[in-house]
Design a protein around this motif. Sequence first.
Motif, PDB file in Angstrom:
ATOM      1  N   SER A   1       0.868  -1.183   0.000  1.00  0.00           N
ATOM      2  CA  SER A   1       0.000   0.000   0.000  1.00  0.00           C
ATOM      3  C   SER A   1       0.903   1.230   0.000  1.00  0.00           C
ATOM      4  CB  SER A   1      -0.893   0.001   1.234  1.00  0.00           C
ATOM      5  OG  SER A   1      -1.765  -1.107   1.223  1.00  0.00           O
ATOM      6  N   VAL A   2       0.634   2.178  -0.892  1.00  0.00           N
ATOM      7  CA  VAL A   2       1.485   3.354  -1.050  1.00  0.00           C
ATOM      8  C   VAL A   2       0.654   4.611  -0.817  1.00  0.00           C
ATOM      9  CG1 VAL A   2       2.983   4.663  -2.613  1.00  0.00           C
ATOM     10  CG2 VAL A   2       2.938   2.150  -2.719  1.00  0.00           C
ATOM     11  N   LEU A   3       1.140   5.474   0.079  1.00  0.00           N
ATOM     12  CA  LEU A   3       0.523   6.777   0.323  1.00  0.00           C
ATOM     13  C   LEU A   3       1.484   7.851  -0.145  1.00  0.00           C
ATOM     14  CD1 LEU A   3      -1.596   8.716   1.544  1.00  0.00           C
ATOM     15  CD2 LEU A   3      -0.417   8.451   3.753  1.00  0.00           C
ATOM     16  N   ILE A   4       1.033   8.689  -1.065  1.00  0.00           N
ATOM     17  CA  ILE A   4       1.821   9.816  -1.561  1.00  0.00           C
ATOM     18  C   ILE A   4       1.271  11.098  -0.938  1.00  0.00           C
ATOM     19  CG2 ILE A   4       2.621  11.098  -3.589  1.00  0.00           C
ATOM     20  CD1 ILE A   4       3.587   8.247  -3.597  1.00  0.00           C
ATOM     21  N   SER A   5       2.151  11.848  -0.270  1.00  0.00           N
ATOM     22  CA  SER A   5       1.767  13.146   0.277  1.00  0.00           C
ATOM     23  C   SER A   5       2.473  14.236  -0.525  1.00  0.00           C
ATOM     24  CB  SER A   5       2.154  13.253   1.756  1.00  0.00           C
ATOM     25  OG  SER A   5       1.931  14.572   2.232  1.00  0.00           O
ATOM     26  N   THR A   6       1.697  15.037  -1.230  1.00  0.00           N
ATOM     27  CA  THR A   6       2.244  16.133  -2.026  1.00  0.00           C
ATOM     28  C   THR A   6       1.436  17.386  -1.726  1.00  0.00           C
ATOM     29  OG1 THR A   6       2.863  16.808  -4.277  1.00  0.00           O
ATOM     30  CG2 THR A   6       0.789  15.618  -4.024  1.00  0.00           C
ATOM     31  N   TYR A   7       1.744  18.478  -2.426  1.00  0.00           N
ATOM     32  CA  TYR A   7       0.988  19.714  -2.212  1.00  0.00           C
ATOM     33  C   TYR A   7       0.560  20.253  -3.567  1.00  0.00           C
ATOM     34  CZ  TYR A   7      -0.473  24.166  -0.237  1.00  0.00           C
ATOM     35  OH  TYR A   7      -1.228  25.244   0.161  1.00  0.00           O
ATOM     36  N   GLY A   8      -0.761  20.342  -3.771  1.00  0.00           N
ATOM     37  CA  GLY A   8      -1.268  20.839  -5.044  1.00  0.00           C
ATOM     38  C   GLY A   8      -1.440  19.727  -6.060  1.00  0.00           C
ATOM     39  N   THR A   9      -1.589  20.134  -7.313  1.00  0.00           N
ATOM     40  CA  THR A   9      -1.934  19.194  -8.377  1.00  0.00           C
ATOM     41  C   THR A   9      -0.800  18.949  -9.374  1.00  0.00           C
ATOM     42  OG1 THR A   9      -2.850  21.028  -9.690  1.00  0.00           O
ATOM     43  CG2 THR A   9      -4.379  19.833  -8.240  1.00  0.00           C
TER      44      THR A   9
ATOM     45  N   SER B   1      -6.309   0.125  -5.782  1.00  0.00           N
ATOM     46  CA  SER B   1      -6.148  -0.909  -4.756  1.00  0.00           C
ATOM     47  C   SER B   1      -4.894  -0.709  -3.919  1.00  0.00           C
ATOM     48  CB  SER B   1      -6.117  -2.294  -5.412  1.00  0.00           C
ATOM     49  OG  SER B   1      -5.006  -2.394  -6.291  1.00  0.00           O
ATOM     50  N   TRP B   2      -3.884  -0.008  -4.465  1.00  0.00           N
ATOM     51  CA  TRP B   2      -2.628   0.147  -3.723  1.00  0.00           C
ATOM     52  C   TRP B   2      -2.174   1.595  -3.551  1.00  0.00           C
ATOM     53  CZ3 TRP B   2       1.412   2.504  -6.323  1.00  0.00           C
ATOM     54  CH2 TRP B   2       1.337   2.533  -7.725  1.00  0.00           C
ATOM     55  N   LEU B   3      -2.700   2.527  -4.354  1.00  0.00           N
ATOM     56  CA  LEU B   3      -2.196   3.901  -4.353  1.00  0.00           C
ATOM     57  C   LEU B   3      -3.219   4.889  -3.807  1.00  0.00           C
ATOM     58  CD1 LEU B   3      -0.052   6.016  -5.113  1.00  0.00           C
ATOM     59  CD2 LEU B   3      -1.016   6.039  -7.430  1.00  0.00           C
ATOM     60  N   THR B   4      -2.779   5.696  -2.834  1.00  0.00           N
ATOM     61  CA  THR B   4      -3.579   6.799  -2.281  1.00  0.00           C
ATOM     62  C   THR B   4      -2.731   8.065  -2.349  1.00  0.00           C
ATOM     63  OG1 THR B   4      -4.635   5.266  -0.721  1.00  0.00           O
ATOM     64  CG2 THR B   4      -4.878   7.635  -0.283  1.00  0.00           C
ATOM     65  N   ILE B   5      -3.339   9.172  -2.800  1.00  0.00           N
ATOM     66  CA  ILE B   5      -2.606  10.434  -2.924  1.00  0.00           C
ATOM     67  C   ILE B   5      -3.298  11.522  -2.111  1.00  0.00           C
ATOM     68  CG2 ILE B   5      -1.745  12.220  -4.498  1.00  0.00           C
ATOM     69  CD1 ILE B   5      -1.619  10.166  -6.696  1.00  0.00           C
ATOM     70  N   SER B   6      -2.544  12.163  -1.224  1.00  0.00           N
ATOM     71  CA  SER B   6      -3.028  13.317  -0.461  1.00  0.00           C
ATOM     72  C   SER B   6      -2.360  14.565  -1.036  1.00  0.00           C
ATOM     73  CB  SER B   6      -2.662  13.176   1.021  1.00  0.00           C
ATOM     74  OG  SER B   6      -2.949  14.380   1.722  1.00  0.00           O
TER      75      SER B   6
ATOM     76  N   VAL C   1      -8.324  12.262   5.582  1.00  0.00           N
ATOM     77  CA  VAL C   1      -9.131  11.158   5.052  1.00  0.00           C
ATOM     78  C   VAL C   1      -8.248  10.169   4.302  1.00  0.00           C
ATOM     79  CG1 VAL C   1     -10.962  10.574   3.413  1.00  0.00           C
ATOM     80  CG2 VAL C   1     -11.207  12.579   4.896  1.00  0.00           C
ATOM     81  N   GLU C   2      -7.264  10.719   3.568  1.00  0.00           N
ATOM     82  CA  GLU C   2      -6.365   9.849   2.805  1.00  0.00           C
ATOM     83  C   GLU C   2      -5.575   8.917   3.718  1.00  0.00           C
ATOM     84  OE1 GLU C   2      -7.504  13.261   0.380  1.00  0.00           O
ATOM     85  OE2 GLU C   2      -6.604  13.128   2.391  1.00  0.00           O
ATOM     86  N   TRP C   3      -5.199   9.418   4.901  1.00  0.00           N
ATOM     87  CA  TRP C   3      -4.500   8.557   5.848  1.00  0.00           C
ATOM     88  C   TRP C   3      -5.387   7.393   6.282  1.00  0.00           C
ATOM     89  CZ3 TRP C   3       0.267   7.767   7.814  1.00  0.00           C
ATOM     90  CH2 TRP C   3       0.357   7.001   8.982  1.00  0.00           C
ATOM     91  N   GLU C   4      -6.634   7.678   6.548  1.00  0.00           N
ATOM     92  CA  GLU C   4      -7.570   6.636   6.955  1.00  0.00           C
ATOM     93  C   GLU C   4      -7.758   5.601   5.842  1.00  0.00           C
ATOM     94  OE1 GLU C   4     -11.228   8.295   8.275  1.00  0.00           O
ATOM     95  OE2 GLU C   4     -10.316   9.488   9.896  1.00  0.00           O
ATOM     96  N   ILE C   5      -7.841   6.086   4.598  1.00  0.00           N
ATOM     97  CA  ILE C   5      -7.987   5.173   3.459  1.00  0.00           C
ATOM     98  C   ILE C   5      -6.753   4.285   3.342  1.00  0.00           C
ATOM     99  CG2 ILE C   5      -8.135   5.042   0.939  1.00  0.00           C
ATOM    100  CD1 ILE C   5      -9.759   7.653   1.050  1.00  0.00           C
ATOM    101  N   PHE C   6      -5.585   4.910   3.451  1.00  0.00           N
ATOM    102  CA  PHE C   6      -4.305   4.182   3.365  1.00  0.00           C
ATOM    103  C   PHE C   6      -4.211   3.120   4.458  1.00  0.00           C
ATOM    104  CE2 PHE C   6       0.110   4.176   5.079  1.00  0.00           C
ATOM    105  CZ  PHE C   6       0.721   3.464   4.061  1.00  0.00           C
ATOM    106  N   MET C   7      -4.540   3.492   5.670  1.00  0.00           N
ATOM    107  CA  MET C   7      -4.434   2.564   6.787  1.00  0.00           C
ATOM    108  C   MET C   7      -5.446   1.429   6.669  1.00  0.00           C
ATOM    109  SD  MET C   7      -1.884   3.428   8.581  1.00  0.00           S
ATOM    110  CE  MET C   7      -2.174   2.321   9.982  1.00  0.00           C
TER     111      MET C   7
END
Length: 351
Positions: free
Chosen positions: A297-305, A327-332, A343-349
């Motif tokens: 599971s991969v969480l990407i934290s960035t700023y903007g688009t 299924s594996w990628l979430t982007i905040s 919310v993205e953290w909750e989805i990732f977890m």
Amino acid sequence: MQKITQEVMSRIEASQGSDVVSAMQKIAMQVLKDGVSCDEDFERLVGAFDAQRRTLELMRLLAGATAGVGQDKVDALKVAVDFTQETLDMGVSHVLQVIAERSIASESLRLDLDSLVKVVSDSFDGNVTFGNLNYDSLLLASLTSGFGPKLADMASGYEKTVVTINGISETFPSLRKSGDFPSDRRILLLQLHGCICFWRDRRQGVTAKLSTDIVRDPEIWDAVRSGDTNIRPMVVLSSRHDKAQQVLEQPFNIAYEKFRESISTSNAWIVIGYSFRDAPVNELLRSEFLKRSNKPSVLISTYGTDLARVAVEQAFGWGAEDGSSDSWLTISRDGASGLEKSVEWEIFMGK
């Protein structure tokens, strides 16, 4: 990066003149792809001189091995290598001095970072590895404060090195020469591209982790620029091509090997504030990701688009033929501050 670059160029101009800045920019442009600028990117501006130094050093070796080439030409190339190294030292020292001055977190920012690393570290069983690409010591300070005896980094806990700074000899922790990380420390910090605290004594060949108080003292940077000291900071600050070579050298190779080992056994990857433009890091992430039949599971934290989802997928080697990456990628896209409450953290977890 833009603000740091502008400040670095301003300081070089103040000490060396505008003609020097202009010449450095023109030299940097010679090693950049068409249309790429170094005006807002200190890595491109300063890193170009590492590429030039390496080329000139090879030319010197070639001249020494070529029949009929006089010693005067070999000596002249040595002078050119030394001058390029001095220019590189000047640029790197200005960059790291600006970072050292500006990487002192306010109380509110420190609380945000402390909260994030605590939640990340406490949310998973077993070992947690932080692979840091920044040169500052902010993450180090936060992890040291929060985890102390549970933390290990690139400095050896038992081996010490004597370093002479401005005529005064002091003892500091040595940087690791092998992957001898203690097994009883569950939190690991790997500064993949070095740190403002990592220094090498060129004459003795020893490496050490200096204190933040020392690297925030202007005198140490003045000594580097004037050539009055044998110690130099150890960071990967090169062109993209030469980074791949530099990370093969100690201690960066040790950090990369340990980082690869860590992510190869982890089912949860969190990537914060990364542009996906460092080739060695991209290769490591992609190769380990593609090896896995069950993707982490991969969480990407960035700023903007600016960082597009498809760009992230491509960086991991995920193509259109592979279907949806949900299924594996979430982007905040709201930045790192408060990521652990998103919310993205909750989805990732929940994945």
